[in-house]
Motif scaffolding. Structure first.
Motif, PDB file in Angstrom:
ATOM      1  N   VAL A  21      59.259  43.603  55.063  1.00  0.00           N
ATOM      2  CA  VAL A  21      59.064  43.463  56.617  1.00  0.00           C
ATOM      3  C   VAL A  21      60.190  44.070  57.347  1.00  0.00           C
ATOM      4  O   VAL A  21      61.033  44.657  56.756  1.00  0.00           O
ATOM      5  CB  VAL A  21      59.486  41.871  56.681  1.00  0.00           C
ATOM      6  CG1 VAL A  21      58.487  40.841  55.924  1.00  0.00           C
ATOM      7  CG2 VAL A  21      60.764  41.376  56.041  1.00  0.00           C
ATOM      8  N   ASP A  22      59.836  44.190  58.642  1.00  0.00           N
ATOM      9  CA  ASP A  22      60.741  44.617  59.403  1.00  0.00           C
ATOM     10  C   ASP A  22      62.222  43.897  59.946  1.00  0.00           C
ATOM     11  O   ASP A  22      63.223  44.393  60.066  1.00  0.00           O
ATOM     12  CB  ASP A  22      60.096  45.075  60.911  1.00  0.00           C
ATOM     13  CG  ASP A  22      59.400  46.272  60.694  1.00  0.00           C
ATOM     14  OD1 ASP A  22      59.253  47.144  59.770  1.00  0.00           O
ATOM     15  OD2 ASP A  22      58.167  45.790  61.588  1.00  0.00           O
ATOM     16  N   ASP A  23      61.987  42.598  59.711  1.00  0.00           N
ATOM     17  CA  ASP A  23      63.188  41.579  60.015  1.00  0.00           C
ATOM     18  C   ASP A  23      63.175  40.539  59.091  1.00  0.00           C
ATOM     19  O   ASP A  23      62.469  39.655  59.300  1.00  0.00           O
ATOM     20  CB  ASP A  23      63.082  41.089  61.518  1.00  0.00           C
ATOM     21  CG  ASP A  23      64.353  40.420  61.938  1.00  0.00           C
ATOM     22  OD1 ASP A  23      65.110  39.907  61.227  1.00  0.00           O
ATOM     23  OD2 ASP A  23      64.383  40.263  63.206  1.00  0.00           O
ATOM     24  N   ALA A  24      64.001  40.510  57.928  1.00  0.00           N
ATOM     25  CA  ALA A  24      64.010  39.610  57.239  1.00  0.00           C
ATOM     26  C   ALA A  24      64.454  38.143  57.625  1.00  0.00           C
ATOM     27  O   ALA A  24      63.889  37.114  57.395  1.00  0.00           O
ATOM     28  CB  ALA A  24      64.999  40.032  55.920  1.00  0.00           C
ATOM     29  N   ASP A  25      65.516  38.295  58.528  1.00  0.00           N
ATOM     30  CA  ASP A  25      66.117  37.099  59.174  1.00  0.00           C
ATOM     31  C   ASP A  25      64.909  36.143  59.934  1.00  0.00           C
ATOM     32  O   ASP A  25      64.813  35.027  59.855  1.00  0.00           O
ATOM     33  CB  ASP A  25      67.050  37.116  59.994  1.00  0.00           C
ATOM     34  CG  ASP A  25      68.199  37.702  59.075  1.00  0.00           C
ATOM     35  OD1 ASP A  25      68.571  36.979  58.141  1.00  0.00           O
ATOM     36  OD2 ASP A  25      69.061  38.699  59.736  1.00  0.00           O
ATOM     37  N   ALA A  26      64.285  37.069  60.620  1.00  0.00           N
ATOM     38  CA  ALA A  26      62.963  36.541  61.331  1.00  0.00           C
ATOM     39  C   ALA A  26      61.890  35.913  60.527  1.00  0.00           C
ATOM     40  O   ALA A  26      61.574  34.816  60.706  1.00  0.00           O
ATOM     41  CB  ALA A  26      62.221  37.289  62.371  1.00  0.00           C
ATOM     42  N   VAL A  27      61.742  36.470  59.418  1.00  0.00           N
ATOM     43  CA  VAL A  27      60.607  35.869  58.427  1.00  0.00           C
ATOM     44  C   VAL A  27      61.069  34.698  57.785  1.00  0.00           C
ATOM     45  O   VAL A  27      60.417  33.747  57.795  1.00  0.00           O
ATOM     46  CB  VAL A  27      60.254  36.956  57.467  1.00  0.00           C
ATOM     47  CG1 VAL A  27      59.319  36.349  56.328  1.00  0.00           C
ATOM     48  CG2 VAL A  27      59.527  38.186  58.026  1.00  0.00           C
ATOM     49  N   CYS A  28      62.277  34.699  57.633  1.00  0.00           N
ATOM     50  CA  CYS A  28      62.916  33.438  56.764  1.00  0.00           C
ATOM     51  C   CYS A  28      63.109  32.260  57.765  1.00  0.00           C
ATOM     52  O   CYS A  28      62.810  31.100  57.447  1.00  0.00           O
ATOM     53  CB  CYS A  28      64.586  33.764  56.267  1.00  0.00           C
ATOM     54  SG  CYS A  28      64.289  34.752  54.855  1.00  0.00           S
ATOM     55  N   ALA A  29      63.283  32.632  59.084  1.00  0.00           N
ATOM     56  CA  ALA A  29      63.293  31.637  60.125  1.00  0.00           C
ATOM     57  C   ALA A  29      62.015  30.958  60.083  1.00  0.00           C
ATOM     58  O   ALA A  29      61.745  29.728  60.317  1.00  0.00           O
ATOM     59  CB  ALA A  29      63.822  32.138  61.564  1.00  0.00           C
ATOM     60  N   GLN A  30      60.883  31.632  60.038  1.00  0.00           N
ATOM     61  CA  GLN A  30      59.478  31.243  60.155  1.00  0.00           C
ATOM     62  C   GLN A  30      59.095  30.387  58.924  1.00  0.00           C
ATOM     63  O   GLN A  30      58.428  29.582  59.110  1.00  0.00           O
ATOM     64  CB  GLN A  30      58.355  32.457  60.136  1.00  0.00           C
ATOM     65  CG  GLN A  30      58.588  33.255  61.650  1.00  0.00           C
ATOM     66  CD  GLN A  30      57.652  34.442  61.467  1.00  0.00           C
ATOM     67  OE1 GLN A  30      56.935  34.777  60.653  1.00  0.00           O
ATOM     68  NE2 GLN A  30      57.555  35.002  62.628  1.00  0.00           N
ATOM     69  N   LEU A  31      59.636  30.825  57.770  1.00  0.00           N
ATOM     70  CA  LEU A  31      59.266  30.334  56.442  1.00  0.00           C
ATOM     71  C   LEU A  31      60.253  28.720  56.757  1.00  0.00           C
ATOM     72  O   LEU A  31      59.586  27.564  56.468  1.00  0.00           O
ATOM     73  CB  LEU A  31      60.150  30.977  55.202  1.00  0.00           C
ATOM     74  CG  LEU A  31      59.077  32.169  54.876  1.00  0.00           C
ATOM     75  CD1 LEU A  31      59.949  33.033  53.832  1.00  0.00           C
ATOM     76  CD2 LEU A  31      57.805  31.614  54.399  1.00  0.00           C
ATOM     77  N   ASP A  32      61.410  28.741  57.039  1.00  0.00           N
ATOM     78  CA  ASP A  32      61.962  27.454  57.478  1.00  0.00           C
ATOM     79  C   ASP A  32      61.286  26.701  58.342  1.00  0.00           C
ATOM     80  O   ASP A  32      61.284  25.369  58.084  1.00  0.00           O
ATOM     81  CB  ASP A  32      63.464  27.760  57.827  1.00  0.00           C
ATOM     82  CG  ASP A  32      64.220  26.627  58.007  1.00  0.00           C
ATOM     83  OD1 ASP A  32      64.421  25.764  57.123  1.00  0.00           O
ATOM     84  OD2 ASP A  32      64.801  26.229  59.137  1.00  0.00           O
ATOM     85  N   ALA A  33      60.705  26.981  59.361  1.00  0.00           N
ATOM     86  CA  ALA A  33      59.928  26.275  60.220  1.00  0.00           C
ATOM     87  C   ALA A  33      58.621  25.535  59.658  1.00  0.00           C
ATOM     88  O   ALA A  33      58.410  24.642  60.226  1.00  0.00           O
ATOM     89  CB  ALA A  33      59.874  27.288  61.531  1.00  0.00           C
ATOM     90  N   ARG A  34      58.140  26.317  58.598  1.00  0.00           N
ATOM     91  CA  ARG A  34      57.074  25.794  58.054  1.00  0.00           C
ATOM     92  C   ARG A  34      57.508  24.650  56.553  1.00  0.00           C
ATOM     93  O   ARG A  34      56.742  24.560  55.969  1.00  0.00           O
ATOM     94  CB  ARG A  34      56.294  26.840  57.484  1.00  0.00           C
ATOM     95  CG  ARG A  34      55.503  27.458  58.730  1.00  0.00           C
ATOM     96  CD  ARG A  34      54.935  29.020  58.372  1.00  0.00           C
ATOM     97  NE  ARG A  34      54.142  29.432  59.476  1.00  0.00           N
ATOM     98  CZ  ARG A  34      54.483  29.944  60.343  1.00  0.00           C
ATOM     99  NH1 ARG A  34      55.742  30.214  60.759  1.00  0.00           N
ATOM    100  NH2 ARG A  34      53.635  30.505  61.388  1.00  0.00           N
ATOM    101  N   GLY A  35      58.709  24.680  56.618  1.00  0.00           N
ATOM    102  CA  GLY A  35      59.442  23.679  55.372  1.00  0.00           C
ATOM    103  C   GLY A  35      59.567  24.503  54.111  1.00  0.00           C
ATOM    104  O   GLY A  35      59.514  23.783  53.091  1.00  0.00           O
ATOM    105  N   VAL A  36      59.333  25.871  54.242  1.00  0.00           N
ATOM    106  CA  VAL A  36      59.815  26.686  53.046  1.00  0.00           C
ATOM    107  C   VAL A  36      61.109  26.531  52.434  1.00  0.00           C
ATOM    108  O   VAL A  36      61.864  27.067  53.349  1.00  0.00           O
ATOM    109  CB  VAL A  36      58.964  27.830  52.716  1.00  0.00           C
ATOM    110  CG1 VAL A  36      59.362  28.827  51.723  1.00  0.00           C
ATOM    111  CG2 VAL A  36      57.487  27.770  53.349  1.00  0.00           C
TER     112      VAL A  36
END
Length: 72
Positions: A21-36
């Motif tokens: 990915v281009d931005d690991a922090d942004a993807v992790c934030a999306q995962l967190d928002a989905r309960g991952v």
């Protein structure tokens, strides 16, 4: 993938699936928002990659990986 193991010792094939990915922090934030729940990370690795891992409902371990900029 500390603190989680990919598979128990003696199991069949063991693997980790990586998504670049281009931005690991942004993807992790999306995962967190989905309960991952992350197994680790995001972590800056010595070899110039920022990573984080999670497991899917089937127990597969996925790594989010971002190539870090190298100093000129």
């Amino acid at each position: 993938i500390e603190p989680a193991a990919v598979a128990p010792h003696g199991a069949g094939a063991r693997a980790q699936l990586t998504i670049w990915v281009d931005d690991a922090d942004a993807v992790c934030a999306q995962l967190d928002a989905r309960g991952v729940e992350l197994l680790n990370g995001p972590i800056d690795r010595e070899w110039g990659v920022r990573t984080a891992c999670f497991s899917d409902p089937a127990g597969n371990v996925w790594e989010i990986a971002q190539q870090l900029q190298r100093a000129p």
